[in-house]
Design an enzyme around this catalytic site. Structure first.
Site, mmCIF file in Angstrom:
data_model
loop_
_atom_site.group_PDB
_atom_site.id
_atom_site.type_symbol
_atom_site.label_atom_id
_atom_site.label_comp_id
_atom_site.label_asym_id
_atom_site.label_seq_id
_atom_site.Cartn_x
_atom_site.Cartn_y
_atom_site.Cartn_z
ATOM 1 N N GLU A 114 0.991 -1.199 -0.077
ATOM 2 C CA GLU A 114 0.002 -0.127 -0.086
ATOM 3 C C GLU A 114 0.696 1.375 -0.022
ATOM 4 O O GLU A 114 0.556 2.352 -0.755
ATOM 5 C CB GLU A 114 -0.967 -0.106 1.363
ATOM 6 C CG GLU A 114 -2.098 0.790 1.257
ATOM 7 C CD GLU A 114 -3.174 0.537 0.128
ATOM 8 O OE1 GLU A 114 -3.721 1.479 -0.264
ATOM 9 O OE2 GLU A 114 -3.301 -0.936 -0.348
ATOM 10 N N ASP A 115 2.016 1.150 1.015
ATOM 11 C CA ASP A 115 2.549 2.453 0.760
ATOM 12 C C ASP A 115 3.960 2.755 0.534
ATOM 13 O O ASP A 115 4.395 3.622 0.301
ATOM 14 C CB ASP A 115 2.959 2.698 2.654
ATOM 15 C CG ASP A 115 1.547 2.797 3.325
ATOM 16 O OD1 ASP A 115 0.412 3.215 2.616
ATOM 17 O OD2 ASP A 115 1.377 2.781 4.501
#
Length: 709
Positions: free
Chosen positions: A76-77
């Protein structure tokens, strides 16, 4: 601050060195991926995944879950692709990480629909691997612990979402320690002042109570020592959030709640639990009706314990829970305890129940028309205050409190619910809407012709029942709409001297393209629902282009025959309650289909001259359905006259649906009757019978106030 070394030492208790090494490898990979990233609090980002892994280590979760915890924000990051993760750590861990990543998108800033869709994804990910939700819950718990660095409104949003979705899921999966901590942190974030006041009051009360707690604890220990039973006796502290909810829901003062003393006795075996129960009942007097055996009948989330309430010295209420060490672990860690105790009983009570619940989620998701509907159904199932009822063969069924026989029928099987026509509760016939009580035996009567009734939606409680009823009615409504649409289109074509067979396939394709509908069946459904006008579409289907002319001979308009069994898309207007024999006219209403009125009903006056909205109707020759209508009777006040009315109606072979008496003065009263009759001739027979009763002065059919006598 937690470190990977301290975590490794803790993992030595239950994981092999090779598995610990894999967890460490995931940590170093995540540390590298998150290099330079910081949390809102200013700490290095890697602190968060490490803290999530520590929470899972408390529950003794397997090494793959811990690896997923370390890596859960990597996709996700940090922009690391899923394929790179799979090549490093394998498909199982990558799927767990992917499942948790999808759930991270659930936030309250997004629209309701978006949030519901994300929740649907969660159900799918949970179905694939239940560990996804365990990692997500640990992730959410650590986020709640570090809420302090966020703005107050964002804190409240996250807390509300947690109380709505995550805390109930933790409860449903038996993760009591996580649920309690989540509720406490959310309570503090949402209502800081209330939380602080209750905390101070509890602290003050604890000082006054300590002497009483010690004396009760000593009495319990002495009694256990007398018969040489070794057990742990713990004074149970009430949590702030549960005190607050009890004060709010039960409207009790803090003193009333704090006056109850709670203890937990933890022993070595189930046999000892029942022996301890007997000892407690001989030590203090038990309160009748307050004993619950969750060992023999565990809660839906696998929780097992004996609960009893006693009256101590000076009338002090004492609540006692008795359980084994394994049950204690199950109560705190729910399905996560499965990795700790792998005995058959735990698998049965915890893991299988959790999987069954997730399976039910999938079934709900299949039947739900939209993500919002799915969330609505699931929320009902997330707050189970259970009742336990029996099938005729003695099998125990768990249902939410307030469930009815219909909920029970759908819990047994979808087909049983769909064909249910009656029920017996404890061998006595009972209404399908009756609320079930603990310990009742429920038998469902089915018939091949039985089908769900839209009225059931007013009283069913479970998501499974609600979604199945809606799903059935949706498909039934579609087939009825298509059938009615075909009849209306045929009738409109008949006026133009044509039939459906005269329509060219190319013309159908052209009209479908114009309307944006996928098939001819969808077009018929739209006509049946009243969303499109049959006369307009009939002309459109007979011409190739909008501008072209066609010579159509207008024939005589033959009326559409009504049987009364057409279903949901043919409705009889309440204002005039038409019955066979009344001259009738149909009005095509958007979304409702065909609404039937009597010809002289005031409500159709404005549509009567509009051939597109109005349909000429007639009654079918072979009608055996019953129709309801209202009668208004003016009666003299005398004893027994209502009983005579009922007798006369029964003799005329009609049925009373509803009766209400309104007194006008000392001598005269007005009675309103709702009757079921076969038609006008039958009604005339009923009215003749009623007129023979002494004291009946006037009979009016409530049909836009037109008199029947």
């Amino acid at each position: 601050m937690p470190t990977i070394d301290t975590l490794s030492e803790r993992l030595n208790q239950y994981l092999s060195p090779a598995q610990i090494q894999q967890v460490c490898r995931a940590y170093f990979y995540a540390e590298q991926a998150h290099e330079g990233q910081r949390r809102r609090s200013g700490e290095p980002y890697i602190i968060h995944p490490l803290a999530v892994a520590n929470i899972l280590a408390d529950m003794h979760l397997d090494h793959q879950s811990l690896m997923a915890a370390m890596l859960h924000d990597v996709i996700e990051d940090t922009g690391v692709p899923k394929t790179a993760l799979a090549s490093q750590f394998g498909d199982v861990v990558t799927d767990l990480v992917d499942g948790v990543s999808k759930l991270t998108n659930i936030n309250f800033e997004s629209k309701e629909h978006q949030q519901a869709e994300n929740f649907q994804k969660m159900a799918m990910a949970m179905a694939k691997d239940i560990r996804v939700i365990l990692v997500k819950l640990a992730d959410r718990l650590h986020n709640l612990r570090t809420l302090g660095s966020l703005k107050p409104e964002k804190r409240r949003r996250i807390a509300k979402e947690t109380l709505d979705i995550y805390a109930p899921i933790a409860n449903r999966l038996g993760l009591n320690s996580i649920r309690v901590e989540m509720e406490e942190l959310c309570f503090e974030a949402m209502y800081p002042m209330r939380s602080d006041m209750i905390r101070k009051a509890v602290k003050a009360a604890r000082g006054h109570r300590s002497e009483m707690v010690n004396s009760i604890q000593a009495a319990i220990r002495n009694r256990l020592n007398e018969v040489s039973i070794s057990a742990r006796v713990i004074g149970r502290e009430k949590h702030l959030f549960s005190i607050y909810t009890k004060m709010k829901e039960k409207r009790k003062s803090l003193t009333d709640i704090m006056d109850v003393y709670g203890f937990r006795i933890i022993t070595d075996s189930v046999d000892t639990c029942y022996r301890v129960l007997g000892l407690m009942h001989s030590l203090y007097k038990p309160v009748p009706g307050r004993f619950k055996d969750y060992i023999a009948i565990p809660k839906t989330n696998g929780y097992q314990s004996l609960h009893t309430t006693l009256i101590g010295i000076g009338g002090v209420p004492i609540e006692i829970q008795i359980r084994t060490e394994e049950m204690e672990s199950m109560a705190n860690h729910g399905i996560a305890a499965h990795w700790l105790y792998k005995s058959e009983s735990d698998q049965l009570s915890g893991t299988q129940r959790a999987r069954q619940w997730v399976q039910n989620l999938l079934e709900l998701q299949k039947n739900a028309g939209s993500p919002l509907e799915f969330v609505e159904h699931v929320k009902v199932d997330l707050f189970p205050d259970e009742i336990y009822v029996f099938t005729p063969k003695g099998k125990i069924m768990e249902l939410p409190a307030g469930s009815t026989a219909i909920d029970f029928a759908y819990a047994v099987h979808t087909d049983v619910g769909n064909h249910c026509i009656a029920c017996r509760i404890n061998r006595q016939l009972a209404p399908l809407s009756a609320r079930l009580q603990n310990g009742q035996t429920v038998q469902i009567v089915t018939a091949p012709g039985g089908q769900p009734n839209p009225a059931w939606l007013n009283f069913v409680v479970t998501g499974k029942a609600r979604s199945n009823i809606r799903n059935y009615l949706k498909s039934q409504r579609r087939s009825e709409s298509v059938a009615l649409g075909e009849r209306l289109l045929n009738k409109a074509l008949d006026v133009l001297g044509k039939t459906i067979t005269d329509i060219d396939d190319q013309h159908i394709e052209l009209v479908l393209k114009e309307t944006g509908l996928p098939s001819f069946e969808d077009l018929l459904e739209d006509i049946g629902c009243g969303n499109r006008m049959a006369p307009l579409l009939a002309r459109r289907l007979l011409v190739a282009n909008k501008g072209s002319e066609i010579q159509l001979e207008a024939g005589d308009q033959s009326p559409l025959a009504i049987k009364g069994t057409e279903g949901l898309m043919v409705n009889f207007a309440k204002c005039c309650s038409p019955i066979p024999g009344d001259p009738i006219i149909g009005y095509v209403s958007s979304g409702r289909g065909l609404v039937i009125h009597t010809e002289n009903c005031r409500n159709v006056e404005e549509f009567r001259d509009n051939p597109e909205k109005c349909v000429i109707l007639s009654w079918d020759k072979d009608i055996d359905s019953e129709f309801t209508l209202d009668l208004k009777l003016y009666l003299e006040n005398r004893r027994g006259i209502v009983a005579e009315l009922a007798g006369a109606i029964t003799q005329a072979e009609a049925n009373i649906e509803k009766i209400s008496v309104e007194e006008r003065d000392a001598r005269l009263s007005v009675t309103y009757l709702t009757l079921s009759v076969h038609g006008r001739k039958h009604l005339a027979r009923v009215i003749r019978r009623l007129r023979t009763i002494r004291g009946v002065t006037k009979i009016v059919r409530s049909k836009n106030q037109q008199s029947a006598s």
